[in-house]
Scaffold this active site. Structure first.
Site, PDB file in Angstrom:
ATOM      1  CD  GLU A 140      97.763  29.294 -26.217  1.00  0.00           C
ATOM      2  OE1 GLU A 140      96.622  29.226 -25.740  1.00  0.00           O
ATOM      3  OE2 GLU A 140      97.984  29.401 -27.426  1.00  0.00           O
ATOM      4  CD  GLU A 146      97.195  23.362 -27.878  1.00  0.00           C
ATOM      5  OE1 GLU A 146      96.478  24.015 -28.648  1.00  0.00           O
ATOM      6  OE2 GLU A 146      97.423  23.684 -26.700  1.00  0.00           O
TER       7      GLU A 146
HETATM    8  C1  GAL Z   1      95.638  26.728 -28.406  1.00  0.00           C
HETATM    9  C2  GAL Z   1      95.441  26.602 -26.931  1.00  0.00           C
HETATM   10  C3  GAL Z   1      94.313  25.680 -26.579  1.00  0.00           C
HETATM   11  C4  GAL Z   1      93.111  25.980 -27.422  1.00  0.00           C
HETATM   12  C5  GAL Z   1      93.467  25.864 -28.860  1.00  0.00           C
HETATM   13  C6  GAL Z   1      92.321  26.206 -29.765  1.00  0.00           C
HETATM   14  O1  GAL Z   1      96.285  27.914 -28.702  1.00  0.00           O
HETATM   15  O2  GAL Z   1      96.603  26.171 -26.303  1.00  0.00           O
HETATM   16  O3  GAL Z   1      94.014  25.815 -25.227  1.00  0.00           O
HETATM   17  O4  GAL Z   1      92.683  27.268 -27.158  1.00  0.00           O
HETATM   18  O5  GAL Z   1      94.477  26.776 -29.164  1.00  0.00           O
HETATM   19  O6  GAL Z   1      91.235  25.410 -29.610  1.00  0.00           O
END
Ligand code: GAL
Length: 953
Positions: free
Chosen positions: A413, A483
């Site tokens: 990010e 993620e």
């Molecule tokens: C994503 C980010 C993570 C964390 C997650 C939410 O956007 O890459 O670092 O913030 O969301 O828990």
């Protein structure tokens, strides 16, 4: 002339000065080293320039200073406090400037060299991690300064050392220009949080080296070439290898994979030093649009791992790192993304040894610039490029010799920009043997894998079917979800549905659940603290507690679910033909490491058990195997086969017998409870009795079943909203938690319309609705009895314009005394509609305490699914159909109001919920809501319970 001159480096975009070039991280066989970990003298200042640098001068009297442990964070050792923000910078965004209020920790360590410290050669002082900017002096000489918190920095110090009384002084600033590059979603934790080590460097010793160990799967051969700055010889005794550095050699080998982490011990010997090598032969390549290792596509069953310990923050010891890897392996996890920085180097050694695929991610995130439309983003500003390249190089050079590292990642990010392209170019040039990842590159201009976070199931399926379009390059690439499955609080839901997609479409190469562990901080009053508990001006609450492990590393139900969802062996059958289908879902290993067992269970009790011969199926292969005949003389009742795949022998990560996968196959159906309505309600003295039931004559409320007092039995639709119900405030989609509250579902009132005594039934008619709202539910309770048992049938019909699902639908009541709880149904842990894969049908026993899931921020938890019957507090309940069981020593309203576990105070009553339905969980605290098929729609429903109070013997 500025009075701030001496601290100008703090706000300088440059990575620092004085440090040695980055190189591979290794432990020498013969060179001495001295750990400088331990107690250090410590002084905290409010600003970067509050104190001059006289403390670095030998002879300085730090007698009055405090002491801190290194590695450690001073804010976790009683000096200042931690700050949690997700993406907001906790200081004004004015790069590269940082606030005047800049907590600065001066650290002092006096040390003597061991008597046998060699006089020849040189010595290097290594810092493995300091947040966020450090300036270093040894014996009064300024060595330089550096940024890049989770990256190693070394200084040549041999010429400065004395046999005794060396003074190492380190000034650490919490905020620096580097902080703009380190806006990861985590606690801001300044300090020297990784090891500090003095390394003797013998004359003619090894400097840097690069192990290239590839595997040709068509020939079964590995090729090894070790490039070394200092020439020498490379030996690998098991392979008969003895070659000069730089010289390739090809021999037959067993390849390395996460499933079969074969390492060969070797040695790199230069004139002055021997360095151990742990060589794993594997080739990672992009071919046919897929990431393949050793010729086969890999399915990543991964997690995102931040380094976390509830007392020590990101200062992890080796035992904790090993525990993480063991827990991952034991839960069928095969991959880890080191979100969002290179981990302690020892962690990667464990991944090599025990077998995990690693995406090694650079220490880079500039997420806070999103608040200003990414204006002035350092990754798109050439002045910052040297710092970015420095970070890329420090990661790649440090970690390049780990076979487990199969993908490099630029960071997280950080928007888009020229600096990222420069990093990508450098990494590709330095190490063409590994693909490159960065989620923020939507067209995959710089990267070798299409990566997304939190994409919903439908979109993932579209990508899997190659219907998503995108740039020409992206269309040639596989997808990974870097993620998904946001494990905040209760959840994540929907993992099984993702896994089905991954296993169906080859372009989908799996994903990494967000995230491994809750970053709760152990707190004397609060249990575990989260954002806001330290009085932070800006914070993001419990968004920092979104892991599959609780802060104390106890697995949460989410991890149990994930383990089941990603199990490497499929075991299934519908019970119609006496067979079980076993499928090997590994990418590399056959099934020879596993043994299979069966048990035949009647009402959850094993009637017989044995072993099942399963051939050593190759990856991807299936077999249908005959189950034995049901044991003769087994008792009547619902019966199931439970087939388990267990480790056939001890492994380095779990003992023989550890359950890797399981499946249940129906054998005989359940007989539902039957109550003939023979008893009639009898009125008398303010009460109505019906069989064992005693009711309030005026309200029709149940007061007792036999000797068991019952209070407050009524329809219940409310649950203490989960983080996923509440959703994240940036979610554009409908979020159920807030809608439910708006509709008043948390404050429903019950209007009594009628209490009717019939021939063979007591009927109570009510309407359940909230103030100010027209929506409601009619609820009719119909009680019958055969004299011994009491049957309740609840009929409910939604009234008004219901546009949202219900949180739950069932009854709740209070019991005066419950200790043990026994049930036949799903267990042992909690389950919800879209988190139920790991629920095993069986006979389970627990306590009320044992039924609670300790989410750091209290919320709905602990439901046991598919419960056929339960016994608690002297009451037996049978369900028709099966129900969801929850029991707590506090009410749902108290649970809903609690901010920390310590707010929950056990009362005298145990509140029991028997639910006909629950709404799904989903992942909306950051990702998608539950899929529509897991919604608990508001629609007419009827469900029954049979109560009895068997006399205790
Ligand atoms: C994503 C980010 C993570 C964390 C997650 C939410 O956007 O890459 O670092 O913030 O969301 O828990």
């Amino acid at each position: 002339m500025s009075f701030r001159t001496s601290t100008q480096y703090v706000e300088d975009v440059s990575p620092g000065s004085g440090a040695l070039p980055p190189r591979a991280w290794y432990a020498s066989c013969d060179a001495m080293s001295l750990s400088l970990n331990g107690g250090w003298r410590f002084r905290l200042s409010d600003t970067a320039d509050a104190e001059d640098d006289s403390f670095a001068t030998p002879g300085y009297d730090a007698g009055g200073w405090a002491e801190v442990s290194v590695p450690g964070h001073w804010v976790l050792q009683g000096h200042g406090s931690p700050v949690y923000t997700n993406h907001l910078y906790p200081f004004p965004v004015d790069p590269p400037r940082v606030p005047t209020e800049n907590p600065t920790g001066d650290h002092l360590r006096l040390f003597d060299l061991p008597g046998d410290w060699p006089a020849d050669g040189g010595t290097v002082l290594r810092f493995d991690g300091v947040e966020s900017c450090a300036r270093v002096w040894l014996n009064g000489t300024d060595l330089g300064e550096f940024k890049g918190s989770r990256l190693p920095h070394e200084f040549a110090v041999g010429h400065l050392l004395r046999p005794g009384g060396n003074v190492l002084a380190v000034r650490v600033h919490q905020w620096s220009a580097g902080s703009y590059l380190e806006d990861q979603d985590q606690w801001w934790l300044p300090g020297i949080f990784r090891d500090v080590t003095l390394l003797h460097r013998p004359a003619g010793g090894v400097l840097d080296f690069f192990v290239h160990a590839s595997y040709d799967h068509t020939a079964g051969a590995g090729t090894l070439r070790v490039d070394s700055d200092v020439a020498g010889r490379v030996t690998v005794p098991d392979l008969g290898i003895d070659v000069a550095t730089g010289e390739p050699v090809t021999v037959p080998v067993e390849p390395w994979s996460a499933e079969t982490p074969r390492l060969y011990d070797g040695v790199l010997a230069t004139e002055g030093e021997r360095v151990p090598l742990r060589v794993g032969f594997r080739t990672v390549e992009l071919s046919d649009g897929l990431i393949k290792v050793n010729g086969r596509p890999v399915l990543f069953k991964g997690v995102n791992r931040h380094e976390w310990h509830p007392e020590r923050g990101r200062a992890l010891d080796l035992a904790t790192m090993r525990e993480d890897v063991l827990l991952m392996k034991r839960h069928n996890i095969n991959a880890v993304r080191t979100s969002h920085y290179p981990p302690h180097p020892a962690f990667l050694g464990l991944c090599d040894e025990l077998g995990l695929w690693v995406i090694d991610e650079c220490d880079l995130e500039t997420h806070g610039f999103t608040e200003q439309g990414w204006r002035d983003n350092p990754v798109d500003d050439d002045r910052w490029t040297p710092a970015l390249l420095d970070r890329a190089a420090r990661m790649v050079e440090r970690d390049k010799n780990h076979p487990s590292v199969v993908i490099w990642s630029l960071g997280n990010e950080a928007g888009t920009g020229r600096g990222l392209t420069a990093m990508a170019g450098w990494i590709h040039g330095r190490d063409p043997s590994r693909p490159l990842h960065y989620e923020g590159d939507p067209g995959c201009r710089d990267t070798d894998v299409y990566s997304r976070m939190y994409a919903g199931h439908a979109e993932v399926e579209r990508i899997g079917r190659r219907l998503d379009g995108g740039t020409h390059k992206r269309r040639q690439l596989p997808l990974i979800l870097c993620e998904y499955g946001h494990a905040m609080g209760n959840g994540p839901g929907g993992l099984a549905d993702y896994q089905r997609l991954f296993e169906t479409h080859e372009r989908l190469q799996g994903g990494f659940v967000w995230e491994w562990i809750d970053h709760g901080i152990a707190h004397p009053e609060l249990g575990y603290a989260y954002g806001g508990d330290f009085g932070e001006e800006l914070h993001d609450g419990n968004f920092v507690c979104d892991g599959l492990l609780f802060p104390d590393r106890r697995p949460s139900p989410g991890l149990t679910e994930y383990k089941k969802v990603i199990e490497p062996v499929g075991i299934s059958g519908d019970g119609t033909d006496g067979t079980v289908r076993v499928t090997n879902k590994h990418d590399f290993a056959d099934l020879s490491a596993l043994a299979f067992t069966w048990s035949y269970e009647v009402e959850g009790e094993a009637a017989d058990s044995g072993t099942l011969a399963v051939p050593a199926l190759a990856p991807g292969a299936s077999a249908d195997l005959e189950l034995p005949e049901p044991p003769p003389g087994a008792p009547a009742g619902e019966a199931l086969w439970t087939v388990r795949a267990v480790l056939a022998g001890d492994t380095p990560w779990a003992p023989k017998g550890h359950v890797v996968a399981w499946g249940q196959i129906p054998a005989a159906e359940r007989r539902t409870p039957h109550v003939t309505a023979t008893a009639r309600p009898v009125a008398g003295d303010g009460v109505i009795t019906l069989g064992p039931g005693v009711f309030d004559a005026r309200t029709g409320a149940l007061r007792a079943v036999g000797d068991v007092a019952v209070s407050g039995l009524r329809l219940d639709v409310w649950r203490a909203t989960t983080d996923n119900d509440d959703g994240a405030d940036w979610q554009s989609d409908l979020r159920h938690g807030p809608l439910w509250r708006k509709l008043g579902l948390h404050r429903m009132r019950h209007r009594l319309d009628a209490v009717e005594m019939g021939e063979d039934a007591l009927t109570v008619r009510t309407r359940v609705a909230a103030a100010a709202r027209e929506t409601g539910l009619s609820a009719v309770y119909r009680w019958t009895s055969d004299g011994d048992r009491l049957r309740l049938t609840v009929g409910t019909v939604p009234e008004g314009d219901w546009t949202v699902p219900l949180p739950r639908l069932g009854i709740r009541f209070g019991l005066p005394a419950v200790d043990g709880v026994e049930w036949y149904g799903g267990g042992p842990g909690e389950a919800y509609p879209d988190t139920r894969t790991a629920s095993v049908v069986g006979r389970w026993r627990s306590t009320v305490e044992g039924l609670q899931t300790p989410y750091v921020r209290p919320q709905e938890n602990g439901a046991r699914i598919d419960v056929r019957w339960a016994e608690l507090g002297g009451l037996r309940v049978e369900g028709e159909p099966a129900f969801w069981l929850t029991a707590r020593r506090w009410t749902t309203e108290q649970l809903d109001a609690a901010a920390h576990r310590t707010d929950l105070v056990p009362g005298d009553t145990v509140w029991v919920n028997l639910d006909h339905g629950q709404h799904g969980i989903g992942s909306q605290s950051c990702g998608p809501a539950p899929l529509p098929r897991y919604h608990l729609r508001a629609e007419p429903a009827e469900f029954s319970f049979v109560f009895s109070a068997p006399a205790t013997p």
